[in-house]
Design a protein around this motif. Structure first.
Motif, PDB file in Angstrom:
ATOM      1  N   UNK A   1       0.834  -1.189   0.000  1.00  0.00           N
ATOM      2  CA  UNK A   1       0.000   0.000   0.000  1.00  0.00           C
ATOM      3  C   UNK A   1       0.877   1.251   0.000  1.00  0.00           C
ATOM      4  N   UNK A   2       0.257   2.381  -0.268  1.00  0.00           N
ATOM      5  CA  UNK A   2       0.895   3.693  -0.182  1.00  0.00           C
ATOM      6  C   UNK A   2       0.166   4.499   0.878  1.00  0.00           C
ATOM      7  N   UNK A   3       0.899   5.392   1.537  1.00  0.00           N
ATOM      8  CA  UNK A   3       0.343   6.111   2.683  1.00  0.00           C
ATOM      9  C   UNK A   3       0.326   7.623   2.424  1.00  0.00           C
ATOM     10  N   UNK A   4      -0.687   8.269   2.967  1.00  0.00           N
ATOM     11  CA  UNK A   4      -0.734   9.728   2.966  1.00  0.00           C
ATOM     12  C   UNK A   4      -1.682  10.186   4.055  1.00  0.00           C
ATOM     13  N   UNK A   5      -1.827  11.507   4.227  1.00  0.00           N
ATOM     14  CA  UNK A   5      -2.697  12.048   5.273  1.00  0.00           C
ATOM     15  C   UNK A   5      -3.572  13.159   4.717  1.00  0.00           C
TER      16      UNK A   5
END
Length: 244
Positions: A196-200
């Motif tokens: 997965x890829x993460x961000x906010x």
């Protein structure tokens, strides 16, 4: 005010596209990148081009700075030598236009979310893009890193670890990593890149503050195909770090 925050792309266009597609479904006012854009991934030039096309402000990460002034310390460590080979290959992929874009990155950026509500963005800490802020960082050390800077939310990357921490009357946030979302498995202690890829997302509306840490699935088959087609050295080794 609604801000999407990405960090540590590391030349992984497949992951960046997945995150940008997810962000496109949100009504955001601003996209912000915390740096480490191109190094150590199979698509450095394309990742830079895609990020530049968004027009978002970008913070100078430690690997971005390294690409502008590269140094290769002598090492006998096999893994470090692989990193050096990939770094040399990355340097060969970048031209004057890409380097000019890297030079435009800012050390820090302050944004106003609302009356009296501010966000201060950086890579490692406000004073250095190589400093590390974790959940386990002692309060005294954190106070030294943030000394002289006043913000409601301090947001940085660098560790590749999502973080939401209360510190005094402020919040410290790390959105995690888009391109290399490293984690350690509790059962074995093994380090991996999960699929997965993460961000906010940070929102401030009518006096309410919302912080949303997100994980977006990525297509590992597409990532493998892009990596093998790229010509990046040690691609098998790099891909072996990705697990389901």
């Amino acid at each position: 005010m609604r801000i999407a925050i990405i960090s540590d792309l590391h030349g992984n266009l497949v992951a960046l596209e997945a995150v940008l597609a997810d962000i496109a479904r949100e009504a955001i006012d601003q996209l912000l990148c915390l740096g480490d854009v191109a190094l150590l991934g199979p698509q450095p030039r394309a990742t830079i081009a895609r990020l530049q096309a968004t027009g978002c402000p970008v913070i100078m990460g430690n690997t971005d700075a390294w690409l502008l002034e590269p140094q290769f310390p002598t090492t006998n460590d096999q893994e470090q030598r692989r990193h050096h080979d990939i770094a040399r290959w990355t340097l060969e992929q970048l031209g004057d236009a890409e380097r000019a874009f890297l030079r435009s990155f800012q050390p820090t950026l302050r944004l106003e979310l609302g009356p009296g509500v501010t966000l201060l963005a950086f890579h490692g800490s406000p004073r250095s893009n190589t400093e590390v802020i974790r959940a386990t960082t002692p309060d005294e050390a954190l106070a030294a890193m943030l000394a002289g800077d006043d913000a409601t939310i301090f947001v940085g990357g660098h560790t590749h670890e999502p973080l939401l921490r209360r510190w005094q009357d402020a919040i410290v946030l790390n959105p995690g990593s888009v391109g290399l979302p490293r984690e350690t498995r509790r059962a074995t202690g093994a380090l991996r890149n999960p699929p997965w890829a993460e961000y906010a997302l940070v929102s401030y509306t009518a006096g309410h503050l919302y912080i949303d840490l997100r994980r977006v699935p990525i297509d590992l088959r597409a990532l493998e195909a892009a990596t093998r087609a790229s010509g990046m050295p040690h691609s098998d080794w790099w891909l072996a770090g990705w697990t389901t």
